[in-house]
Design a protein around this motif. Structure first.
Motif, short mmCIF file in Angstrom:
data_model
loop_
_atom_site.label_atom_id
_atom_site.label_comp_id
_atom_site.label_asym_id
_atom_site.label_seq_id
_atom_site.Cartn_x
_atom_site.Cartn_y
_atom_site.Cartn_z
N SER A 16 3.19 2.40 7.92
CA SER A 16 4.63 2.42 8.20
C SER A 16 5.10 1.34 9.16
CB SER A 16 5.03 3.77 8.78
OG SER A 16 4.43 3.96 10.05
N SER A 17 4.18 0.73 9.87
CA SER A 17 4.44 -0.24 10.95
C SER A 17 5.05 0.42 12.19
CB SER A 17 5.35 -1.39 10.48
OG SER A 17 6.72 -1.02 10.51
N VAL A 18 5.18 1.75 12.19
CA VAL A 18 5.69 2.48 13.36
C VAL A 18 4.57 2.63 14.37
CG1 VAL A 18 6.63 4.68 14.16
CG2 VAL A 18 7.40 3.72 11.97
N GLU A 19 4.87 2.41 15.65
CA GLU A 19 3.85 2.52 16.70
C GLU A 19 3.24 3.92 16.72
OE1 GLU A 19 5.17 1.33 20.53
OE2 GLU A 19 6.14 -0.49 19.80
N GLU A 20 1.94 3.98 16.97
CA GLU A 20 1.23 5.26 17.01
C GLU A 20 1.86 6.23 18.00
OE1 GLU A 20 -2.99 4.90 17.47
OE2 GLU A 20 -3.11 3.16 16.12
N LYS A 21 2.30 5.71 19.15
CA LYS A 21 2.82 6.60 20.20
C LYS A 21 4.09 7.32 19.73
CE LYS A 21 5.64 3.24 22.78
NZ LYS A 21 5.86 2.63 24.12
N LEU A 22 4.86 6.69 18.85
CA LEU A 22 6.07 7.35 18.35
C LEU A 22 5.71 8.56 17.49
CD1 LEU A 22 8.82 4.76 17.32
CD2 LEU A 22 9.01 6.69 18.91
N PHE A 23 4.68 8.42 16.66
CA PHE A 23 4.22 9.56 15.88
C PHE A 23 3.69 10.66 16.80
CE2 PHE A 23 3.87 6.47 12.31
CZ PHE A 23 4.64 7.16 11.39
N LEU A 24 2.92 10.28 17.82
CA LEU A 24 2.36 11.26 18.74
C LEU A 24 3.45 11.96 19.55
CD1 LEU A 24 -0.74 9.23 19.98
CD2 LEU A 24 -0.78 11.29 18.54
N GLN A 25 4.45 11.19 19.99
CA GLN A 25 5.54 11.78 20.77
C GLN A 25 6.35 12.78 19.95
OE1 GLN A 25 7.57 8.23 21.99
NE2 GLN A 25 6.26 7.91 23.80
N ASN A 26 6.31 12.63 18.63
CA ASN A 26 7.04 13.53 17.74
C ASN A 26 6.12 14.52 17.03
OD1 ASN A 26 10.09 12.65 17.45
ND2 ASN A 26 8.89 10.76 17.63
N ASN A 27 4.91 14.71 17.56
CA ASN A 27 3.94 15.62 16.95
C ASN A 27 3.73 15.31 15.46
OD1 ASN A 27 3.66 16.97 19.42
ND2 ASN A 27 5.33 18.39 18.93
N LEU A 28 3.66 14.04 15.16
CA LEU A 28 3.45 13.48 13.82
C LEU A 28 4.67 13.63 12.91
CD1 LEU A 28 -0.23 14.52 12.96
CD2 LEU A 28 0.61 12.85 14.61
N GLU A 29 5.74 14.25 13.39
CA GLU A 29 6.93 14.51 12.58
C GLU A 29 8.03 13.53 12.96
OE1 GLU A 29 10.00 18.21 11.61
OE2 GLU A 29 8.15 18.58 12.72
N LEU A 30 7.89 12.29 12.49
CA LEU A 30 8.86 11.25 12.85
C LEU A 30 10.17 11.46 12.10
CD1 LEU A 30 9.09 8.54 14.49
CD2 LEU A 30 8.76 7.40 12.29
N PRO A 31 11.30 11.64 12.82
CA PRO A 31 12.59 11.82 12.14
C PRO A 31 13.00 10.55 11.40
CG PRO A 31 12.70 12.57 14.42
CD PRO A 31 11.41 11.81 14.28
N PHE A 32 13.71 10.73 10.28
CA PHE A 32 14.21 9.60 9.53
C PHE A 32 15.07 8.68 10.39
CE2 PHE A 32 13.41 12.30 5.75
CZ PHE A 32 12.77 11.38 4.94
N ASN A 33 15.97 9.28 11.17
CA ASN A 33 16.92 8.46 11.93
C ASN A 33 16.21 7.56 12.95
OD1 ASN A 33 17.03 11.48 12.95
ND2 ASN A 33 17.28 10.21 14.77
N VAL A 34 15.09 8.04 13.49
CA VAL A 34 14.31 7.20 14.42
C VAL A 34 13.72 6.01 13.66
CG1 VAL A 34 12.29 7.11 15.93
CG2 VAL A 34 13.82 9.09 16.00
N PHE A 35 13.26 6.25 12.46
CA PHE A 35 12.72 5.17 11.64
C PHE A 35 13.79 4.13 11.34
CE2 PHE A 35 11.75 3.25 7.49
CZ PHE A 35 10.49 2.73 7.74
N TRP A 36 14.98 4.58 10.92
CA TRP A 36 16.06 3.63 10.61
C TRP A 36 16.48 2.83 11.84
CZ3 TRP A 36 18.67 8.55 8.43
CH2 TRP A 36 18.11 8.87 7.20
#
Length: 497
Positions: free
Chosen positions: A306-326
């Motif tokens: 996804s190119s999203v930083e690992e810490k963002l997934f961890l901070q969201n308990n692996l549940e990354l919201p769509f709006n954060v991705f956008w």
């Protein structure tokens, strides 16, 4: 070239008032036109106007604005009453039918760039890929969309529950279609329903309602950027199903690793889909009890795809919201990406925050669609009214208290009609109704698997309205054209299991 034929019919005698603007619930204007499709010229009539919705006592309670295209120069041995009919709806549920009408299947399309971005001068042009060569088409605007309006009582009110809700919407539109088919003498015609976004919920319910309440059997249903259709996917599945879309959007913006970027997108998505099904869903099922080493490996893969930083997934308990991705995918470049089509970029006031300031794709679309549809209806189709054309109308409150079972209803309609086929069309860069969720929907329409050969899936390298990209406009229309041709039962061949 356009010729004004006539003010064909004014059935009603009383004027209805909405916001102090007069309109007639039953009137039509017909004009003559021509279009060249795949190198062949077709002459056609365009009928636009209002057709009533009646209550059980036969009293008009609304006027639905529609546009009906019918080919005039028929093929040898072809009759108008037996020519296929496509009935087209958009979504919202408060959205007008403008999108597919003036950018996809109709004889005219927007003047936009080849990738779908607004250009000036605004306007429209011939659609060389329209499906009018294989079917007549009617575009329908539900109540409060386009020029469609309810009939108000003496106090200026109307009963919203008759129109605004999953089941009410299907019920009154099925009645309207019955009237339309009878008026246009199309009972003998093969019939197809096409819906986009919430329109897929609408046409899935309509397929069943038309068959079981009106005994009108449908040959095919086309679901463009489908919703969930009431098919459950909460919890780990809903979260995991986001990842393939994250991959697609990141690939488009060249954010993945070189080894992934060098591959064709469908090859990359095959890889991430396998990871999603075989590893991610089982891992998410473990929740907070997922082994730490396994969690680390899963997060690394999620970031890789996804190119999203690992810490963002961890901070969201692996549940990354769509709006954060956008918000974050292109933050280093100073942009946000669109929700309905992540090829579009937005510019926020602040880089900080968890969601974009606005939907960049929708603002671009409204810029090109709104002037075009207003000019087209008035100046080419000669339909003149002081009503405001509602690109998005007020349909609040929309009743969702009765469960959305439209996926099950579509399956029931297919089971009862051995000749009914279903095709799903999805854009890879759609972040609202993602292509992988659409695929999941297809997998679960018929859990028995007995009808999987009648369910067809197509993807395109664009977004929610894949047809805005010229290359996909041609491909997607050809897919519909082929779908119609191949789903027509052979003459005099029994329709049975």
């Amino acid at each position: 070239m356009k010729y004004i034929l006539a003010l064909l019919t004014i059935f009603g005698t009383s004027l209805i008032y909405s916001q102090s603007v007069e309109f007639n619930v039953d009137e039509t204007v017909v004009t003559n036109h021509e279009v060249t499709i795949n190198g062949k010229q077709f002459n056609y009539t365009a009928e636009t106007g209002m057709q009533p919705v009646w209550d059980q006592q036969g009293k008009p309670i609304a006027g639905l604005q529609y546009t009906y295209y019918k080919v005039s120069n028929l093929k040898k041995n072809e009759t108008s009453k037996e020519r296929p009919l496509v009935i087209s709806f958009n979504g919202g549920p408060g959205s007008a039918s403008v999108w597919m009408h003036l950018a996809y299947t109709g004889p005219r399309i927007l003047n936009i760039s080849d990738e779908g971005f607004p250009v000036q001068p605004y306007g429209y042009k011939e659609n060389p890929y329209s499906i009018l060569d294989v079917a007549d088409i009617v575009y329908v605007n539900p109540v409060n969309t386009g020029y469609s309006r309810p009939v108000l009582d003496e106090k200026g009110n109307f009963e919203k529950s008759k129109f605004f809700g999953v089941n009410a919407d299907v019920e009154y539109l099925a009645e309207w279609i019955n009237t339309f088919v009878s008026r246009k003498d199309k009972w003998l015609a093969p019939k197809y329903l096409i819906g986009e976004s919430y329109g897929t919920t609408r046409v899935s319910g309509l397929a069943n309602s038309l068959q079981n309440s009106h005994w009108m059997y449908i040959n095919g249903v086309i679901l463009v950027s489908p919703t969930e259709l009431g098919i459950e996917r909460d919890g780990p599945i809903e979260v995991a199903n986001r990842l393939p879309y994250f991959t697609a959007a990141a690939w488009y913006h060249d954010k993945l690793s070189p080894e992934l970027q060098s591959k064709p997108i469908l090859d990359v998505l095959d890889e991430v889909e396998s990871f999603t099904i075989q590893e991610l869903i089982p891992a998410l099922t473990m929740g907070g009890f997922l082994d730490s080493e396994k969690k680390k490996a899963i997060v690394e893969k999620m970031s890789y795809y996804s190119s999203v930083e690992e810490k963002l997934f961890l901070q969201n308990n692996l549940e990354l919201p769509f709006n954060v991705f956008w918000k974050t995918l292109k933050i280093d470049d100073g942009y946000t990406v669109g929700r309905l089509d992540s090829r579009y970029l937005g510019l926020d006031g602040k880089e900080a925050g968890t969601r974009p300031d606005y939907n960049s794709e929708l603002t671009a679309w409204l810029q090109s669609f709104t002037p075009a549809i207003n000019d087209y209806l008035k100046n080419e189709l000669n339909y003149k009214t002081d009503l405001k054309y509602n690109m998005f109308g007020n349909v609040y409150p929309w009743d969702r208290t009765q469960n959305n079972n439209t996926g099950k209803e579509l399956r029931q309609a297919m089971a009862q009609n051995p000749s009914m086929e279903v095709m799903i069309q999805s854009g890879l860069f759609d972040g609202a109704t993602t292509y992988f969720n659409a695929k999941y929907t297809m997998w679960h329409i018929d859990a028995s698997g007995k009808m999987q050969d009648r369910l067809h899936f197509k993807t395109y390298e664009s977004g929610h309205m894949m047809y805005l990209r010229k290359e996909d406009l041609e491909t997607a229309n050809n897919d519909i054209r082929e779908f119609i041709k191949t789903s027509l039962p052979k003459a005099n061949s029994p329709i049975k299991y």
